[in-house]
Design a protein around this motif. Structure first.
Motif, PDB file in Angstrom:
ATOM      1  N   ASN B  87       8.770  -3.977   6.562  1.00  0.00           N
ATOM      2  CA  ASN B  87       7.623  -3.127   6.260  1.00  0.00           C
ATOM      3  C   ASN B  87       6.334  -3.899   6.473  1.00  0.00           C
ATOM      4  OD1 ASN B  87       9.173  -0.984   5.519  1.00  0.00           O
ATOM      5  ND2 ASN B  87       9.265  -1.559   3.377  1.00  0.00           N
ATOM      6  N   ILE B  89       2.221  -4.121   6.062  1.00  0.00           N
ATOM      7  CA  ILE B  89       1.280  -3.644   5.076  1.00  0.00           C
ATOM      8  C   ILE B  89       0.045  -3.045   5.752  1.00  0.00           C
ATOM      9  CG2 ILE B  89      -0.080  -4.334   3.074  1.00  0.00           C
ATOM     10  CD1 ILE B  89       1.716  -7.066   3.540  1.00  0.00           C
ATOM     11  N   THR B  90      -0.365  -1.889   5.239  1.00  0.00           N
ATOM     12  CA  THR B  90      -1.696  -1.411   5.608  1.00  0.00           C
ATOM     13  C   THR B  90      -2.422  -1.108   4.302  1.00  0.00           C
ATOM     14  OG1 THR B  90      -0.985   0.877   5.676  1.00  0.00           O
ATOM     15  CG2 THR B  90      -0.854  -0.363   7.733  1.00  0.00           C
ATOM     16  N   ARG B  91      -3.598  -0.612   4.381  1.00  0.00           N
ATOM     17  CA  ARG B  91      -4.356  -0.222   3.202  1.00  0.00           C
ATOM     18  C   ARG B  91      -3.562   0.829   2.441  1.00  0.00           C
ATOM     19  NH1 ARG B  91      -9.143  -1.731   0.439  1.00  0.00           N
ATOM     20  NH2 ARG B  91      -9.674  -0.018  -0.866  1.00  0.00           N
ATOM     21  N   GLU B  92      -3.624   0.811   1.095  1.00  0.00           N
ATOM     22  CA  GLU B  92      -2.815   1.698   0.254  1.00  0.00           C
ATOM     23  C   GLU B  92      -2.408   3.018   0.895  1.00  0.00           C
ATOM     24  OE1 GLU B  92      -5.236   2.405  -3.059  1.00  0.00           O
ATOM     25  OE2 GLU B  92      -4.729   0.543  -4.044  1.00  0.00           O
ATOM     26  N   GLY B  93      -2.057   3.003   2.097  1.00  0.00           N
ATOM     27  CA  GLY B  93      -1.702   4.195   2.860  1.00  0.00           C
ATOM     28  C   GLY B  93      -0.277   4.064   3.325  1.00  0.00           C
ATOM     29  N   ASP B  94      -0.094   3.648   4.531  1.00  0.00           N
ATOM     30  CA  ASP B  94       1.251   3.666   5.077  1.00  0.00           C
ATOM     31  C   ASP B  94       1.930   2.330   4.986  1.00  0.00           C
ATOM     32  OD1 ASP B  94      -0.424   5.301   7.676  1.00  0.00           O
ATOM     33  OD2 ASP B  94       0.609   6.239   6.003  1.00  0.00           O
ATOM     34  N   ILE B  95       3.235   2.417   4.833  1.00  0.00           N
ATOM     35  CA  ILE B  95       4.032   1.227   5.121  1.00  0.00           C
ATOM     36  C   ILE B  95       4.750   1.546   6.412  1.00  0.00           C
ATOM     37  CG2 ILE B  95       5.971  -0.145   4.422  1.00  0.00           C
ATOM     38  CD1 ILE B  95       5.261   0.209   1.598  1.00  0.00           C
ATOM     39  N   MET B 201       2.651 -10.520   0.271  1.00  0.00           N
ATOM     40  CA  MET B 201       2.245  -9.255  -0.365  1.00  0.00           C
ATOM     41  C   MET B 201       1.503  -9.524  -1.672  1.00  0.00           C
ATOM     42  SD  MET B 201       2.821  -6.245   0.865  1.00  0.00           S
ATOM     43  CE  MET B 201       3.491  -4.896  -0.093  1.00  0.00           C
TER      44      MET B 201
END
Lengths: 199, 231
Positions: B87, B89-95, B201
């Motif tokens: 996975n 990481i993006t901004r509290e949006g998509d994994i 993370m």
């Protein structure tokens, strides 16, 4: 068919079509919140797993607690947003239920006059009254179950990855609702068009 | 996470001979009446707002950079084990599920680290400016005590707050940002050298959520702005 019952069925079915779209929009609007929840749960999991003593942040003894607090706070904000969406879904479900009950009330007060033959009479272009009442009942039942499913998921929410992944999957799944509504609207399109013309 | 709020215009008032404490009033003194200590305090409250806004902006930019650095590291690891899907990481949006990546560390990694260092340096300068605010407010407090023979003035300079409260609020805010800054520095130093995914993370989440900037920071800032008439 009796004009009163036709009017009620027309109103109810028109609302069904509009509400189906609103339901889909509301569920789709939840997608970003669900994605955020998954991401935050992943952060929470990693925060929990990391051994602080092996990192240069070891001198900040309370950093994990503080970080977990902040992540859970963000998660709770998202859950509140999902609850707001749930409220919209509930409004749709209540409206469906109200429409169905209203149609049933009108039918029951006119049932003796209409007679069983009229009530089950179908034509090539129009379903019977019983068909339409049954479809309204089915739609109301599905909406009730779908709403209850989402409500339960939020009521017992846990901030662990597996639960949130399952919540996300279940939230987006509206079962047979849209296909049922699509079928109903297809079967009643001539009825709706005729009623619309006479209004 | 960062709230955006309007920047109060920093009002530089011309010096006026009108005294600021003529009458007991629930309204803040009008801009033309502000002189000396009250003017200084009002300007510093606007400074707090501007500095905190800038900090949040830099923090957001920094988050993009630490995410990018973490993604580069994870990508590099996944390219060594092409069967694994990881996975990203993006901004509290998509994994996003990552497929095979390149076999080398991306050339952008160095750029990200340089930009992150620039962001950290900007934050460090902001904290120094915050320290200056506190020093100045301490001076305002000392002046008031001196003028009143070791006692605080009966009349608040604005609505209800005694002068000391501005210094206390500023000190509390400064303390938060001074505690947060070394964490940013450690993340800056460590993130590009971290291999463990969970730790990556953890650093990204720590940068984003700023564990030592407490929830009441917003209340403290807004209270100062309301008290001094900026809101």
């Amino acid at each position: 068919m009796d004009i009163t019952i036709r009017k009620e069925l027309f109103k109810a079915l028109r609302t069904v079509d509009q509400d189906d779209k609103k339901w889909k929009e509301t569920v789709d609007a939840s997608a970003s919140h669900l994605s955020s929840m998954c991401n935050l749960c992943e952060q929470l999991r990693c925060c929990d797993k990391v051994n602080l003593e092996t990192t240069p942040l070891r001198s900040f003894a309370d950093i994990k607690d503080r970080l977990q607090y902040k992540i859970i706070y963000s998660l709770e904000i998202i859950v509140e947003k999902l609850r707001d969406n749930l409220k919209l879904l509930h409004d749709i479900q209540k409206r469906s239920n109200r429409n169905y009950r209203q149609c049933m009330e009108v039918y029951q007060s006119n049932a003796a006059q209409l007679g069983i033959d009229k009530v089950i009479e179908r034509s090539a272009t129009e379903p019977s009254i019983t068909d339409m009442l049954e479809w309204l009942y089915d739609i109301d039942r599905i909406l009730t179950l779908q709403y209850a499913k989402r409500k339960l998921l939020l009521d017992i929410v846990r901030y662990d990855q597996d639960y949130v992944d399952n919540l996300s999957k279940q939230w987006k799944d509206s079962g047979d609702l849209h296909s049922l509504v699509g079928n109903v609207m297809a079967h009643t399109c001539f009825f709706m068009a005729e009623e619309d013309d006479t209004r | 996470m960062a709230e955006t709020s309007k920047t109060p215009k920093k009002k530089r008032h011309s010096t006026s001979s009108t005294a600021s404490g003529d009458s007991v009033s629930k309204q803040s003194p009008k801009p033309t009446a502000l002189t000396g200590s009250s003017r200084k305090i009002k300007d510093h409250c606007a400074d707090w707002h501007n500095y905190i806004n800038k900090w949040e902006t830099i923090n957001d930019q920094g988050f993009q950079l630490v995410s990018s650095i973490a993604n580069c590291k994870i990508q590099a690891q996944s390219s060594e084990a092409p069967e694994k899907t990881v996975n990203v990481i993006t901004r509290e949006g998509d994994i996003n599920n990552l497929q095979e990546g390149s076999h080398k560390m991306p050339v952008e990694l160095n750029d990200y680290c340089t930009q992150l260092e620039t962001a950290y340096n900007s934050m460090s300068k902001l904290v120094k400016k915050m320290e200056i605010i506190c020093t100045n407010l301490k001076g305002v407090c000392d002046l008031e005590l001196h003028q009143n023979n070791g006692a605080w003035s009966d009349k608040p300079l604005f609505q209800t707050w005694p002068t000391k409260l501005f210094y206390d609020a500023s000190s509390e805010l400064l303390s938060m940002y001074k505690k947060e800054l070394p964490i940013k520095q450690i993340i800056l130093q460590e993130i590009a050298h971290t291999e463990d995914r969970d730790r990556l993370m953890f650093y990204v989440a720590t940068w984003l959520h700023q564990p030592y900037i407490e929830d009441n920071s917003k209340t403290l800032l807004e209270s100062m702005l309301v008290e001094t008439g900026h809101r």
